[in-house]
Structure formats: C-alpha cells, structure tokens
Design a protein around this motif. Sequence first.
Motif, PDB file in Angstrom:
ATOM      1  N   ALA A   1       0.840  -1.209   0.000  1.00 17.37           N
ATOM      2  CA  ALA A   1       0.000   0.000   0.000  1.00 17.37           C
ATOM      3  C   ALA A   1       0.869   1.251   0.000  1.00 17.37           C
ATOM      4  CB  ALA A   1      -0.913  -0.015   1.225  1.00 17.37           C
ATOM      5  N   GLU A   2       1.932   1.229   0.808  1.00 22.73           N
ATOM      6  CA  GLU A   2       2.860   2.356   0.874  1.00 22.73           C
ATOM      7  C   GLU A   2       3.546   2.583  -0.474  1.00 22.73           C
ATOM      8  OE1 GLU A   2       7.127   2.923   2.964  1.00 22.73           O
ATOM      9  OE2 GLU A   2       5.520   2.248   4.305  1.00 22.73           O
ATOM     10  N   LEU A   3       4.006   1.497  -1.101  1.00 27.11           N
ATOM     11  CA  LEU A   3       4.693   1.601  -2.392  1.00 27.11           C
ATOM     12  C   LEU A   3       3.769   2.123  -3.491  1.00 27.11           C
ATOM     13  CD1 LEU A   3       6.649  -1.792  -2.344  1.00 27.11           C
ATOM     14  CD2 LEU A   3       7.635   0.513  -2.142  1.00 27.11           C
ATOM     15  N   VAL A   4       2.505   1.751  -3.416  1.00 19.10           N
ATOM     16  CA  VAL A   4       1.536   2.120  -4.458  1.00 19.10           C
ATOM     17  C   VAL A   4       0.928   3.498  -4.199  1.00 19.10           C
ATOM     18  CG1 VAL A   4      -0.682   1.416  -5.456  1.00 19.10           C
ATOM     19  CG2 VAL A   4       1.051  -0.290  -5.018  1.00 19.10           C
ATOM     20  N   GLY A   5       0.965   3.944  -2.940  1.00 17.50           N
ATOM     21  CA  GLY A   5       0.439   5.268  -2.607  1.00 17.50           C
ATOM     22  C   GLY A   5      -1.027   5.281  -2.237  1.00 17.50           C
ATOM     23  N   ILE A   6      -1.509   4.173  -1.643  1.00 19.34           N
ATOM     24  CA  ILE A   6      -2.886   4.140  -1.152  1.00 19.34           C
ATOM     25  C   ILE A   6      -2.851   3.688   0.311  1.00 19.34           C
ATOM     26  CG2 ILE A   6      -3.877   3.689  -3.432  1.00 19.34           C
ATOM     27  CD1 ILE A   6      -4.306   0.764  -2.583  1.00 19.34           C
ATOM     28  N   THR A   7      -3.989   3.784   0.986  1.00 19.94           N
ATOM     29  CA  THR A   7      -4.035   3.386   2.386  1.00 19.94           C
ATOM     30  C   THR A   7      -4.016   1.870   2.520  1.00 19.94           C
ATOM     31  OG1 THR A   7      -6.444   3.310   2.505  1.00 19.94           O
ATOM     32  CG2 THR A   7      -5.383   5.447   2.979  1.00 19.94           C
ATOM     33  N   GLN A   8      -3.555   1.400   3.678  1.00 21.24           N
ATOM     34  CA  GLN A   8      -3.515  -0.032   3.938  1.00 21.24           C
ATOM     35  C   GLN A   8      -4.915  -0.649   3.886  1.00 21.24           C
ATOM     36  OE1 GLN A   8      -4.656  -1.869   6.805  1.00 21.24           O
ATOM     37  NE2 GLN A   8      -3.921  -3.765   5.905  1.00 21.24           N
ATOM     38  N   PRO A   9      -5.950  -0.014   4.466  1.00 21.11           N
ATOM     39  CA  PRO A   9      -7.288  -0.609   4.361  1.00 21.11           C
ATOM     40  C   PRO A   9      -7.766  -0.755   2.908  1.00 21.11           C
ATOM     41  CG  PRO A   9      -7.253   0.995   6.137  1.00 21.11           C
ATOM     42  CD  PRO A   9      -5.949   1.136   5.380  1.00 21.11           C
ATOM     43  N   ASN A  10      -7.450   0.237   2.068  1.00 19.88           N
ATOM     44  CA  ASN A  10      -7.836   0.134   0.653  1.00 19.88           C
ATOM     45  C   ASN A  10      -7.119  -1.027  -0.025  1.00 19.88           C
ATOM     46  OD1 ASN A  10      -9.651   2.249   0.694  1.00 19.88           O
ATOM     47  ND2 ASN A  10      -8.180   3.761  -0.062  1.00 19.88           N
ATOM     48  N   MET A  11      -5.819  -1.175   0.242  1.00 19.25           N
ATOM     49  CA  MET A  11      -5.058  -2.274  -0.363  1.00 19.25           C
ATOM     50  C   MET A  11      -5.575  -3.612   0.142  1.00 19.25           C
ATOM     51  SD  MET A  11      -2.881  -3.358  -2.476  1.00 19.25           S
ATOM     52  CE  MET A  11      -1.964  -1.918  -2.972  1.00 19.25           C
ATOM     53  N   SER A  12      -5.897  -3.671   1.417  1.00 18.23           N
ATOM     54  CA  SER A  12      -6.437  -4.903   1.985  1.00 18.23           C
ATOM     55  C   SER A  12      -7.762  -5.271   1.324  1.00 18.23           C
ATOM     56  CB  SER A  12      -6.617  -4.738   3.494  1.00 18.23           C
ATOM     57  OG  SER A  12      -7.077  -5.935   4.066  1.00 18.23           O
ATOM     58  N   ASN A  13      -8.622  -4.291   1.103  1.00 22.39           N
ATOM     59  CA  ASN A  13      -9.906  -4.548   0.435  1.00 22.39           C
ATOM     60  C   ASN A  13      -9.701  -5.045  -0.987  1.00 22.39           C
ATOM     61  OD1 ASN A  13     -11.541  -3.907   2.616  1.00 22.39           O
ATOM     62  ND2 ASN A  13     -11.752  -1.766   2.025  1.00 22.39           N
ATOM     63  N   ILE A  14      -8.726  -4.507  -1.690  1.00 25.67           N
ATOM     64  CA  ILE A  14      -8.427  -4.955  -3.055  1.00 25.67           C
ATOM     65  C   ILE A  14      -7.878  -6.378  -3.020  1.00 25.67           C
ATOM     66  CG2 ILE A  14      -6.902  -4.593  -5.043  1.00 25.67           C
ATOM     67  CD1 ILE A  14      -7.134  -1.531  -4.367  1.00 25.67           C
ATOM     68  N   ALA A  15      -6.914  -6.623  -2.120  1.00 19.12           N
ATOM     69  CA  ALA A  15      -6.286  -7.945  -2.025  1.00 19.12           C
ATOM     70  C   ALA A  15      -7.287  -9.020  -1.623  1.00 19.12           C
ATOM     71  CB  ALA A  15      -5.123  -7.902  -1.036  1.00 19.12           C
ATOM     72  N   ASN A  16      -8.298  -8.641  -0.848  1.00 24.90           N
ATOM     73  CA  ASN A  16      -9.313  -9.596  -0.397  1.00 24.90           C
ATOM     74  C   ASN A  16     -10.518  -9.683  -1.328  1.00 24.90           C
ATOM     75  OD1 ASN A  16      -8.030 -10.560   1.985  1.00 24.90           O
ATOM     76  ND2 ASN A  16      -8.499  -8.618   2.986  1.00 24.90           N
ATOM     77  N   GLY A  17     -10.475  -8.961  -2.442  1.00 25.58           N
ATOM     78  CA  GLY A  17     -11.549  -9.032  -3.420  1.00 25.58           C
ATOM     79  C   GLY A  17     -12.804  -8.271  -3.038  1.00 25.58           C
ATOM     80  N   LYS A  18     -12.704  -7.380  -2.063  1.00 23.20           N
ATOM     81  CA  LYS A  18     -13.874  -6.605  -1.636  1.00 23.20           C
ATOM     82  C   LYS A  18     -14.123  -5.402  -2.530  1.00 23.20           C
ATOM     83  CE  LYS A  18     -13.561  -8.049   3.158  1.00 23.20           C
ATOM     84  NZ  LYS A  18     -13.337  -7.636   4.542  1.00 23.20           N
ATOM     85  N   THR A  19     -13.052  -4.890  -3.144  1.00 24.07           N
ATOM     86  CA  THR A  19     -13.176  -3.793  -4.102  1.00 24.07           C
ATOM     87  C   THR A  19     -12.295  -4.102  -5.310  1.00 24.07           C
ATOM     88  OG1 THR A  19     -11.391  -2.512  -3.090  1.00 24.07           O
ATOM     89  CG2 THR A  19     -13.614  -2.028  -2.334  1.00 24.07           C
ATOM     90  N   SER A  20     -12.634  -3.500  -6.426  1.00 21.21           N
ATOM     91  CA  SER A  20     -11.875  -3.715  -7.661  1.00 21.21           C
ATOM     92  C   SER A  20     -11.027  -2.485  -7.959  1.00 21.21           C
ATOM     93  CB  SER A  20     -12.819  -3.975  -8.835  1.00 21.21           C
ATOM     94  OG  SER A  20     -13.541  -5.145  -8.614  1.00 21.21           O
TER      95      SER A  20
END
Length: 82
Positions: free
Chosen positions: A20-39
């Motif tokens: 998340a840090e490397l990509v420039g988004i928040t950890q919760p957002n990255m977690s949601n993407i990684a878990n398939g909750k958001t696209s």
Amino acid sequence: MQLRIKEVSRSQGVSITKLAELVGITQPNMSNIANGKTSPSLELLERIAVALGVPVPELFAAPKEGAITCPHCGKSITIKAE
C-alpha cells in the motif's frame, strides 16, 4: 476472476501494508483490493504490478491445474491423485 495480489506479494516478500505504501494508497484500501472486496482501476493494477516487479497479467494468472490457494496463508497447495 480473483486477483492474486496476496499470493504474488507474499512470494515477493512484500506485506500488504508495504505494498500500500509503495503504491500510494491506504492499507485498508489495499487490503480490500487484495481480499476481493473492491476492484482496482487499471492504473492502480499497473502500479501494483510495478511495485511487485511483475507484469499485470501475473496478477490474474489462473492457478496451476491441481493446485489451490490456502485461504489462510495464501500459499499454493498441490493436490496429487493417488
């Protein structure tokens, strides 16, 4: 199709928090993407792929035949028929 961000990041030794840090988004957002909750958008997928050092299609690659991914640790498990 399920994204393989967790699997690929683990194989690269990169935590979801670090990704998340490397990509420039928040950890919760990255977690949601990684878990398939958001696209993620295509642009964000490209940033994730660059951060992990893999081509974008690798984030979508189908698992090998006879292999499944452990839902707890994200490791690939190969099933062999006897």
